[in-house]
Scaffold this motif. Structure first.
Motif, PDB file in Angstrom:
ATOM      1  N   SER A 165      -8.779  -8.781   7.412  1.00 12.08           N
ATOM      2  CA  SER A 165      -9.564  -8.727   6.161  1.00 12.08           C
ATOM      3  C   SER A 165      -9.335 -10.027   5.398  1.00 12.08           C
ATOM      4  CB  SER A 165      -9.130  -7.555   5.291  1.00 12.08           C
ATOM      5  OG  SER A 165      -9.239  -6.368   6.005  1.00 12.08           O
ATOM      6  N   ILE A 200     -11.383 -11.362   0.821  1.00 11.60           N
ATOM      7  CA  ILE A 200     -11.158 -10.722  -0.473  1.00 11.60           C
ATOM      8  C   ILE A 200     -11.038 -11.828  -1.535  1.00 11.60           C
ATOM      9  CG2 ILE A 200      -9.621  -9.199  -1.768  1.00 11.60           C
ATOM     10  CD1 ILE A 200      -8.631  -8.353   1.173  1.00 11.60           C
ATOM     11  N   ALA A 241      -5.782  -8.993   3.036  1.00 16.15           N
ATOM     12  CA  ALA A 241      -5.395  -7.725   2.422  1.00 16.15           C
ATOM     13  C   ALA A 241      -3.879  -7.641   2.287  1.00 16.15           C
ATOM     14  CB  ALA A 241      -5.921  -6.554   3.238  1.00 16.15           C
ATOM     15  N   ASP A 271      -2.670  -4.841  -0.224  1.00 15.49           N
ATOM     16  CA  ASP A 271      -3.653  -4.387  -1.205  1.00 15.49           C
ATOM     17  C   ASP A 271      -4.437  -3.261  -0.537  1.00 15.49           C
ATOM     18  OD1 ASP A 271      -5.891  -4.001  -2.741  1.00 15.49           O
ATOM     19  OD2 ASP A 271      -6.646  -6.051  -2.550  1.00 15.49           O
ATOM     20  N   ASP A 304      -6.615  -1.147  -1.444  1.00 14.78           N
ATOM     21  CA  ASP A 304      -8.047  -0.985  -1.701  1.00 14.78           C
ATOM     22  C   ASP A 304      -8.897  -1.822  -0.757  1.00 14.78           C
ATOM     23  OD1 ASP A 304      -7.424   0.710  -3.714  1.00 14.78           O
ATOM     24  OD2 ASP A 304      -7.604  -0.790  -5.312  1.00 14.78           O
ATOM     25  N   HIS A 305      -8.313  -2.891  -0.193  1.00 11.64           N
ATOM     26  CA  HIS A 305      -9.082  -3.762   0.685  1.00 11.64           C
ATOM     27  C   HIS A 305      -8.579  -3.776   2.119  1.00 11.64           C
ATOM     28  CE1 HIS A 305     -10.154  -5.473  -3.311  1.00 11.64           C
ATOM     29  NE2 HIS A 305     -11.349  -5.550  -2.739  1.00 11.64           N
ATOM     30  N   CYS A 306      -7.594  -2.925   2.426  1.00 14.40           N
ATOM     31  CA  CYS A 306      -6.985  -2.947   3.759  1.00 14.40           C
ATOM     32  C   CYS A 306      -7.748  -2.006   4.709  1.00 14.40           C
ATOM     33  CB  CYS A 306      -5.532  -2.511   3.640  1.00 14.40           C
ATOM     34  SG  CYS A 306      -4.749  -2.167   5.212  1.00 14.40           S
ATOM     35  N   GLN A 316      -8.457   1.930   4.332  1.00 13.01           N
ATOM     36  CA  GLN A 316      -9.823   2.301   4.004  1.00 13.01           C
ATOM     37  C   GLN A 316     -10.549   2.961   5.176  1.00 13.01           C
ATOM     38  OE1 GLN A 316     -11.038   2.244   0.895  1.00 13.01           O
ATOM     39  NE2 GLN A 316      -8.983   1.572   0.358  1.00 13.01           N
TER      40      GLN A 316
END
Lengths: 290, 666, 190
Positions: B255, B258, B271, B287, B289-291, B295
């Motif tokens: 990721s 971001i 992430a 993080d 919310d962005h991993c 997710q």
């Protein structure tokens, strides 16, 4: 519910096509508009310069008549009339002493609680819910939506969410199958009330507007104000002199553009009444895909 | 039999110009129980205090009333005098005939009568007074510092270097705060990171400092010297005791797109990340919310490749309870961004940026490695317009205050740009130049005189984009109001300094006050600028209002010295103005019936349940008691108590009633 | 038409203006944003922020300079100034007041003659018909301004496009409107 309609002087005269196209669209969608009986002029660009009380009394008379005739909502398609009437409504409802004074002047009582709709508020509320069934064409062109001053300022009567970059008309144009462009002169002044008295100023200000729209590839300018229309459409010779070039960018009322998307004939929408030829607007149009 | 002394102060002419002080003294002398009465020019002066002490001794006074200013002003002074004369200081009362009489009424008989009436009420009260002893409370000599920016760092180091323990809590993965984002600093142009990072490392390595990053204060209870704090340790998903900070994880994390907060959205991070190369601690967090793993449930790359086996997806937020004696609030500030300005394009124009974005562009560690390149196309701008007071001093936008730092950093920005792009043009639109610090005005003059920055006095009305240029429509008010239109390549808005988004929540959690803009309020704007109204909680840095680095550091050291001062003794004394529940001989123990209404209304959770037992341990009665350490003496419990079992020391029902009766009987 | 100009209370121009409009000129801190955004800033002889400055200072000669300026007549009431003013000074209302006062004191700038003629012709048309009659307005304006040849080429084409009505539209009872004008002109003299 009965929806009141205040044409204002321009829509009976130089901008008759605005009124014709609004009625054509409303009729197509089965919406009835009822003219306020015995309405009078709002005082527009003149009264406030000379007498504040007069600038309140003239719109107040029409508001009072609309109330007496039992309207809860009134559509005011002219931006100047909208601004003057909405401003009067606000000043009167905020100040009892002013209201009493104005009531004395017009010899009528008023509550000032009537709901005033701009043309795009009217389209949003009454036409949008049923529009899809009637829209048969895609305008298929880049349009520059021009809002002018009186819908966006002063903030007390602004009918737009983002006053420096409004999107209300743009949304209508998307619905009509056009591609509204992002441009810089959406709310710049066109010269408004100087149509007659300072054509040089009108040419300068309106010229900048037309030039920016053309530079950014617009194929038509869409307006919702008769004053803006007169300045942008009729003052083209002066604008040509000012810019030192001819820009043949047609200027349509928003209701004309929407009417075209509904397949209403151009003549019925008053497109033949314009100074800048509107043929190109019509030739762009394609059938909407099912 | 009471022998009361009454001392009427002239307060120079503050009181005597309006109130007939001699008459008040004369009449007061005739009140029942008053053994001595006198007026004097300045009671608070040394001779005035001596007069009181001598009178107490000579006339064997049992209590005194000083009629002068507000008790907030001089109650302490006169109680000390009473104590010196050998009576319990709580037999000294003040009648406020200045703020409540002479300052608010014209000279008249009625005014003099009002002064006398107030004196009479206090005479009646003092007759009912009892001897009180100040309360001793132990002090936990550990400070909590909330926020790891330069304010928190300075305060923590000062306290730790004085030999006390410090717990620092920082909500982000690294300490350093906004200062770590800055390029160079005014007025010396020294590199921000170069002077900051050694301090950050010092915090991490200091034996007296315990650092919790990626953590937030959840709850604060207790009182000065004895706070109990719950800290939420957010799940880092990386075991920092195993992690070596090798960086393999963030190199391999898939990721990668971001927006990077440290670079103000200009550039990307992964992430699993550490916010910047000099981060302290330089160990990553995930993080969530962005991993992808959190997710979408699949990935796990970092866990597979971590050589130390430090990645732990299962770990949850943990809560830690700590006891501290003092709290330094150093939670920092935020900035308005370009999207706040309708007339400057609602944030739609990529090359209209805010000051912090410019810092990142100018920073050697930034997304352009220190070259000033505009965000839209990476070109080096030929012409930059700087707009000062963007959103500040703007009532229409709801921010009336001056953000204080913008004049200086705008001069710095223009200077940095000119240093890097010699043939570039820099324009600054300003209203006033506020450069009042040491060497500050010289710095601004340097920008103008040596670096040829064009300062234009006037505000910018509108900015729009045309053919890749930004058209800036301003005015030169020094040139007859001539319109100025500049075709710029980039515009930097010196946007307003605002409180953090969660400032209000933080303040409410800490029980400290704040202003309408959510900046935390100091106890007194001039004389107690670093303390809050809640004893033991201090302020440092821009959470209190816009500040530059020197001022922030000064305030941080000042608040640290307040904490160190508090920690200089093992216990502290508090005023005994607290509620007490009466006690009686067994088998009643107390008239309290244990209805617990008081417990529900007490705002300070100071009322505790108490079980009365006989010698064999059988429960006889349930009642309440007051924790004198927590009680703030507000009296709410007294009002709620149905059978008058609770009373407030120093303001008992009996005392208040005698004051009222004195007025009614006049 | 002059009778429709309201009588303003005695006092300085600033105090009269503040009383009539509720605008407080000391709120202006002279940032110039009004002038920066004004579509006609280049044509104005006195810039919008300077008008406020002169009202703030009230030095001798300033009142005349304001009332005889062309600027107050060039103001289009587009409200760009007020909509961006950080101190929320309603400059358009100040301008309305100054125009009325300028007429009352007979200080209208000669270059503003056409603008004023148009406003007056406009109101005349309303007074007469209750609604604006564009042909009537044009003729009235031309007679007042003596710009007789202006737009003569436009009229026939407008007529052909159905944009001009030779006969005015009127309200049912035009006397009603005239009465409103009368009451106001009497009311404002009280």
């Amino acid at each position: 519910m009965r929806i009141g309609f205040y044409p204002g002087c321009s829509l009976e005269g130089s901008s008759k096509e605005y009124s014709d196209s609004l009625f054509a669209v409303a009729e197509k969608c089965g919406i009835m508009l009822e003219e306020i009986k015995d309405w009078s002029c709002c005082g527009a660009s003149a009264a406030h310069n000379l007498n504040h009380d007069l600038a309140l009394a003239l719109p107040a008379r029409t508001l009072a008549l609309a109330e007496k005739q039992g309207f809860e909502e009134v559509v005011i398609p002219c931006a100047a009339c909208y601004s003057r009437i909405a401003g009067t409504k606000q000043e009167i409802s905020n100040n009892v002493a002013t209201r009493k004074k104005i009531e004395r002047y017009i010899d009528l009582t008023l509550e000032a609680d009537i709901k005033i709709l701009t043309v795009f508020e009217f389209l949003q509320k009454y036409i949008f819910p049923v529009a899809d069934g009637h829209i048969v064409n895609k305008l298929n062109q880049k349009t520059a939506c021009y809002y002018g001053c009186l819908y966006s300022r002063p903030k007390e009567t602004a009918a737009l969410e983002q006053i420096e970059n409004p999107m209300e008309m743009d949304k209508v144009m998307v619905k009509a199958g056009a591609t509204p462009i992002d441009w810089a002169f959406k709310t710049e002044c066109c010269g408004a009330g100087f149509t007659m008295s300072r054509t040089d100023i009108v040419a300068k200000l309106s010229g900048k507007i037309i030039e920016d729209a053309a530079d950014r590839g617009a194929e038509s300018i869409i307006v919702a104000c008769p004053m803006c229309h007169v300045n942008l459409d009729m003052r083209r010779p002066e604008i040509k002199k000012q810019l030192n070039k001819e820009i043949n960018l047609p200027v349509l009322f928003i209701t004309q553009a929407l009417g075209l998307s509904m397949g209403i004939p151009a003549d019925q929408l008053g497109l033949n009444k314009h100074y800048v030829p509107t043929d190109k607007v019509v030739t762009c149009i394609v059938k909407k895909e099912a | 039999m009471a022998r009361i002394g009454v001392f009427i102060c002239h307060c120079g002419e503050n009181i005597s110009a309006t109130v007939d002080v001699a008459k008040v003294a004369e009449k007061a002398g005739k009140l029942s129980g008053v053994a001595y009465s006198v007026d004097y020019k300045y009671m608070c002066s040394d001779p005035g205090q001596t007069l009181i002490i001598d009178a107490i001794k000579e006339h064997k006074l049992t209590g005194i009333v000083v009629a002068s200013c507000s008790p907030r002003m001089h109650e302490g002074t006169f109680r000390k005098a009473a104590e010196k004369a050998g009576i319990n200081p709580y037999f000294c009362e003040m009648a406020n005939i200045r703020e409540q009489v002479s300052w608010v009424h014209p000279k008249s008989d009625a005014t003099t009568q009002k002064a006398l009436d107030i004196v009479r009420t206090m005479v009646e009260k003092v007759k009912k007074n009892t001897a009180l002893t100040p309360i001793k409370v132990p002090i936990t000599k550990t400070a909590l510092v909330i926020g790891g920016g330069i304010a928190g760092i300075q305060a923590a180091l000062d306290i730790a270097n004085a030999g006390h323990s410090v717990i620092m809590v920082e909500k982000k993965p690294s300490i350093g705060g906004h200062m770590s984002q800055l390029s160079e600093t005014f007025p010396t142009l020294d590199c921000s990171q170069c002077i900051l990072t050694p301090r950050m490392v010092e915090v991490a390595q200091h034996p007296n400092i315990t650092l919790y990053t990626y953590a937030e204060v959840e709850k604060v209870t207790g009182f000065v010297g004895n706070f109990e704090v719950t800290i939420r340790m957010k799940a880092k998903s990386v075991d920092h005791s195993k992690c070596t900070g090798c960086g393999t994880c963030w190199q391999k994390c898939p990721s990668k797109k971001i927006p990077d907060e440290f670079n103000e959205g200009m550039g990307f991070r992964t992430a699993i990340y550490s916010p910047f190369p000099q981060a302290v601690p330089n160990k990553p967090v995930i993080d969530r919310d962005h991993c992808n793993y959190f997710q979408k449930g699949k990935c796990g790359v970092c866990q597979k490749i971590c050589p130390a086996g430090a990645i732990d997806y299962e770990v949850q937020d943990e809560f830690l309870d700590v006891k501290v004696g003092a709290i330094i609030t150093a939670t920092g500030f935020d900035l308005k961004h370009a999207d706040f300005f309708p007339e400057y394009g609602y944030g739609q124009f990529k090359d209209v940026i805010d000051g912090m974005m410019f810092e990142r562009l100018a920073s050697a560690s930034g997304p352009t490695a220190g070259e000033i390149r505009r965000p839209s196309d990476g070109k080096i701008p030929e012409k930059i317009v700087f707009v000062a007071c963007a959103g500040s001093r703007d009532k229409a936008k709801g921010i009336e205050y001056c953000s204080k730092i913008c004049c200086m950093y705008t001069a710095k920005h223009a200077m940095l740009y000119k240093h890097k792009k010699h043939d570039g043009d820099a324009y600054v639109f300003y209203m006033d130049i506020r450069a009042a610090g040491k060497d500050y005005d010289e710095f601004v003059r340097r920008a103008i005189e040596e670096d040829d920055v064009h300062y234009i006095r006037g505000r910018v009305s509108r900015i729009y984009e045309k053919n890749g240029k930004l058209i800036v429509k301003g005015v030169d008010t020094l040139m007859n109001g001539d319109p100025v239109e500049i075709e710029a390549d980039m515009v930097v808005l010196a946007t307003a300094v605002i409180a953090n988004q969660d400032a209000e929540t933080v303040a409410q959690r800490m029980h400290i006050s704040y202003n309408k803009h959510h900046f935390f309020a100091e106890a007194h704007p001039k004389l107690r600028p670093v303390e809050t109204n809640t004893a033991g909680i201090m302020l440092a840095g821009a959470c209190q209002g816009a500040k530059d680095i020197p001022e922030t550091v000064s305030q941080a050291s000042a608040s640290a010295s307040k904490a160190i001062g508090l920690f200089s003794s093992n216990e502290m004394t508090r005023e005994p103005i607290v509620a007490v529940v009466n006690r009686q001989a067994p088998p009643n123990f107390t008239s309290c019936t244990g209805c617990m209404l008081c417990m529900e209304v007490c705002p300070y959770h100071a009322i505790e349940r108490e079980e009365m037992k006989d010698r064999t341990g059988n429960l006889i009665k349930v009642a309440v008691k007051v924790n004198a350490g927590l009680c703030q003496g507000c009296g709410t419990c007294v009002a709620m108590c149905r059978n008058k079992s609770i009373d407030l020391q120093g303001f008992s029902n009996d005392q208040m009633l005698s004051e009222v009766m004195a007025l009614l009987n006049s | 038409m002059h009778e429709i100009i309201p009588q303003h209370p005695a006092g300085t121009l600033k105090s009269q203006m503040e009383e009539a409009t509720g605008v407080i000129v000391s709120h202006c801190y002279q940032c110039g944003k009004c002038t920066a955004g004004c579509p006609l800033n280049e044509e104005m002889d006195v810039r919008p922020n300077q008008i406020l400055r002169m009202l703030q200072l009230e030095l001798p000669g300033y009142e005349d300079k304001i009332l005889s300026s062309l600027s107050i007549w060039l103001c289009l009431a587009c409200d760009t100034c007020y909509s961006r003013c950080p101190q929320e000074v309603k400059l358009s209302q100040v301008m309305d007041f100054l125009r009325q006062e300028s007429i009352r004191q007979h200080k209208v700038n000669p270059k503003a003659k056409d603008i004023l003629s148009f406003h007056k012709a406009f109101l005349d048309s309303i007074k007469l018909n209750g609604k604006l009659h564009e042909v009537g307005l044009t003729i009235d304006y031309k007679l007042r301004s003596l710009n007789l040849m202006q737009d003569v080429l436009l009229a026939p084409s407008m007529m052909a496009k159905g944009k001009l009505a030779i006969f005015p539209h009127q309200v049912q009872n035009t006397k009603e409107i005239a009465k409103i004008f009368k009451r106001i002109s009497e009311g404002t003299k009280e």
